[in-house]
Scaffold this motif. Structure first.
Motif, PDB file in Angstrom:
ATOM      1  N   THR A  54      -5.856  -2.062  -3.787  1.00  0.00           N
ATOM      2  CA  THR A  54      -4.814  -1.237  -3.156  1.00  0.00           C
ATOM      3  C   THR A  54      -3.492  -1.359  -3.888  1.00  0.00           C
ATOM      4  O   THR A  54      -2.824  -0.350  -4.177  1.00  0.00           O
ATOM      5  N   SER A  72       4.455  -2.011  -4.326  1.00  0.00           N
ATOM      6  CA  SER A  72       3.493  -2.689  -5.195  1.00  0.00           C
ATOM      7  C   SER A  72       4.212  -3.606  -6.185  1.00  0.00           C
ATOM      8  O   SER A  72       3.753  -4.720  -6.451  1.00  0.00           O
ATOM      9  N   ARG A  79       0.791  -1.238   0.000  1.00  0.00           N
ATOM     10  CA  ARG A  79       0.000   0.000   0.000  1.00  0.00           C
ATOM     11  C   ARG A  79       0.821   1.286   0.000  1.00  0.00           C
ATOM     12  O   ARG A  79       0.282   2.382  -0.198  1.00  0.00           O
ATOM     13  N   HIS A  80       2.141   1.193   0.207  1.00  0.00           N
ATOM     14  CA  HIS A  80       2.929   2.404   0.458  1.00  0.00           C
ATOM     15  C   HIS A  80       3.367   3.143  -0.809  1.00  0.00           C
ATOM     16  O   HIS A  80       3.300   4.368  -0.871  1.00  0.00           O
ATOM     17  N   SER A  81       3.889   2.420  -1.788  1.00  0.00           N
ATOM     18  CA  SER A  81       4.461   3.069  -2.962  1.00  0.00           C
ATOM     19  C   SER A  81       4.498   2.101  -4.135  1.00  0.00           C
ATOM     20  O   SER A  81       4.181   0.918  -3.998  1.00  0.00           O
ATOM     21  N   SER A  82       4.940   2.639  -5.310  1.00  0.00           N
ATOM     22  CA  SER A  82       5.048   1.795  -6.507  1.00  0.00           C
ATOM     23  C   SER A  82       6.098   0.705  -6.323  1.00  0.00           C
ATOM     24  O   SER A  82       5.969  -0.394  -6.854  1.00  0.00           O
ATOM     25  N   ASN A 108      -3.604   0.361  -7.326  1.00  0.00           N
ATOM     26  CA  ASN A 108      -3.601   1.818  -7.233  1.00  0.00           C
ATOM     27  C   ASN A 108      -2.207   2.404  -7.022  1.00  0.00           C
ATOM     28  O   ASN A 108      -1.967   3.568  -7.354  1.00  0.00           O
ATOM     29  N   LYS A 109      -1.307   1.595  -6.454  1.00  0.00           N
ATOM     30  CA  LYS A 109       0.055   2.068  -6.214  1.00  0.00           C
ATOM     31  C   LYS A 109       1.030   1.683  -7.337  1.00  0.00           C
ATOM     32  O   LYS A 109       2.153   2.173  -7.380  1.00  0.00           O
TER      33      LYS A 109
END
Length: 530
Positions: A408, A373, A367-370, A411-412
């Motif tokens: 989630t 992900s 969930r934090h960043s690309s 989205n990242k």
């Protein structure tokens, strides 16, 4: 005939009968027969017999009967004034009678939700206090067992036990030499603490934690039951609030708990993971401390060696740690956690809760960043989440957690190639929405992505989808189509010449037909694993 001989014969026959009853009640094969014979009603008058040996055997038989049969336990509870009479005279009886009484209470509580009746209606508190003051250690042991079963049933009953003033005596029992005594005291405290914050605080206030931490040391490493029960008590205290979790940590619980996650016994490893799970969910600082002291590797060890016990506490602990910050999530990724969680998810285990926990933990990692992900995509976790989503019952937690995790992570993600590979014929419409929504936001920024989308046949594929004009999927497909010139959309069913494709490089999508965040109502909030 001598009248004394008559009475003597009667007394002996009563004793012989009640001894035979006590012996038969210990054997499960005779229980049904005793129940049909109304043994409880026949034996009840003997509880007030003039002979103490008769009374003792009567109580012993009833205790055994209650232990072997739920049906008989109900008969004892329903017998008019039986328990009240039995417990009311306990202070005048010997240690054998007291032990049998406490065994009876324990066995009744094991089968039935009868704690309130025992404590309030039958003056059980008075009987318990009397037995806890007895000089015989075995009487006190059995009494602690009875308290444990009673207190575990109901918060209000546990509160009554605390109000009786017995708590300091139970804590003092932790210092007894007998290991069984320590074990039963720990079990009682744990059963009281599990109910709510107020009761857990009462346990802490009597200096319980300083008296139990020593049981986690190597001095007690062979006492599996003792250490497992100690960890269960600590978990039941820590789980209620952040302040209680901090109190637990301040008692120098670590690194002992982390070391115990490598214990050869699985019950110790499981209970250690439970403690970690309960403390990390409340505090960023505690999560950081767990990571810096090697907690990730210890939790992974619990997961990989799990057989009889579920690995869910360790999985959830890793999820809470990952949710704290990108840095801690990266530490979890570097420990190869994703690889092992994905393997468990792929194995097709039937445990819905376990699958739900893994999906939630993967979401917390990605969930934090690309970059986070991308790590989730690299271990094929998204594809497996989709498979689990398809196979799960919509009423189950795994279904919802997988859906949220997929959304989630998508989205990242900035990896168009990885996202596009998810567009397969088997993808459900709900997941297809998330995939195409993310693609619709990436296509306007990259002409290369638009070319790939056409060349791989996905622009053509989405034109063939049958959707309701009022559906979210229809709006998302329309937004994707807006990223391409009208002439390409008209030619998409056949071969598109290179000369036409070259115009994609300079094509600017119409902003008025692209989707904004508020156009599509899709949840993307921090979810709870349960």
């Amino acid at each position: 005939m001598n009248i004394e001989h008559v009475f003597d014969t009667y007394a002996k026959s009563q004793l012989a009968f009640v001894q035979s009853f006590a012996a038969q009640a210990a054997k499960p094969t005779y229980v049904e027969c005793l129940s049909k014979s109304n043994a409880v009603e026949i034996v009840q008058p003997l509880l007030v017999n003039i002979d103490p040996v008769v009374r003792m055997n009567a109580v012993l038989g009833l205790a055994r009967l209650a232990g072997n049969s739920k049906k008989c336990a109900k008969q004892i509870m329903c017998a008019d004034s039986l328990l009240k009479e039995l417990l009311g005279q306990i202070s005048k009886e010997n240690k054998f009678y007291k032990k049998s009484c406490m065994n009876l209470i324990r066995n009744l509580s094991k089968h039935l939700s009868c704690s309130k009746m025992i404590i309030s209606d039958c003056d059980g508190i008075h009987a318990i206090l009397t037995c806890m003051k007895d000089l015989d250690v075995t009487v006190r042991e059995v009494t602690l067992q009875a308290i444990s079963y009673i207190a575990g049933q109901d918060p209000s009953t546990a509160q009554l036990i605390i109000k009786s003033g017995i708590l300091p005596q139970i804590v003092q029992s932790l210092k007894e030499e007998r290991l069984n005594f320590k074990f039963y005291a720990l079990s009682t405290l744990s059963e009281i603490a599990k109910h709510n914050i107020r009761l857990a605080k009462k346990i802490v206030e009597v200096q319980t934690l300083p008296n139990v931490i020593c049981f986690l040391s190597t001095d007690y490493i062979t006492d599996v039951k003792l250490q497992a029960t100690t960890l269960a008590l600590i978990k039941n205290i820590a789980k209620h609030t952040v302040s209680l979790a901090e109190i637990v940590v301040e008692t120098k619980l670590f690194p002992e708990v982390l070391l115990l996650m490598a214990h050869p016994d699985e019950s110790i490893r499981y209970n250690s993971a439970e403690v970690v799970h309960e403390v990390v969910k409340y505090s960023t600082q505690i999560s950081k401390m767990i990571v810096t002291t090697g907690g990730i590797v210890s939790l992974l060890n619990v997961i990989l060696k799990s057989k009889e016990y579920p690995p869910t506490p360790a999985i959830l602990a890793l999820g809470y740690i990952s949710s704290v910050s990108p840095l801690l999530a990266t530490a979890v990724i570097k420990s190869k956690v994703l690889k092992h969680l994905t393997a468990i998810l792929k194995s097709g285990a039937d445990d819905d809760f376990q699958k739900a926990c893994i999906a939630w933990t993967i979401e917390m990692i990605g969930r934090h960043s690309s970059k986070h992900s991308k790590s989730v995509f690299n271990c094929n976790a998204v594809n497996i989440l989709i498979d689990v989503y398809i196979d799960s019952n919509p009423k189950h937690e795994a279904y919802h957690n997988c859906k949220t995790a997929i959304q989630t992570v998508l989205n990242k993600s900035e990896d168009f190639s990885a996202i596009e590979k998810l567009l397969t014929p088997s993808v459900p419409d709900q997941i297809l929405q998330y995939i195409l929504l993310r693609i619709s936001k990436m296509l306007p920024k990259s002409f290369k992505a638009r070319r790939i989308f056409i060349n791989n046949g996905h622009l053509k594929m989405i034109q063939t989808l049958t959707t309701d004009i009022n559906s979210q999927l229809y709006q998302i497909i329309r937004a994707v189509n807006c990223c391409f010139p009208e002439n390409i959309l008209q030619m998409v069913a056949g071969e598109i010449p290179e000369s036409v494709l070259k115009k994609l490089d300079k094509f600017v999508p119409k902003t008025q037909c692209l989707l904004n965040e508020h156009d599509i109502q899709m949840s993307n909030s921090f979810t709870n694993p349960i």
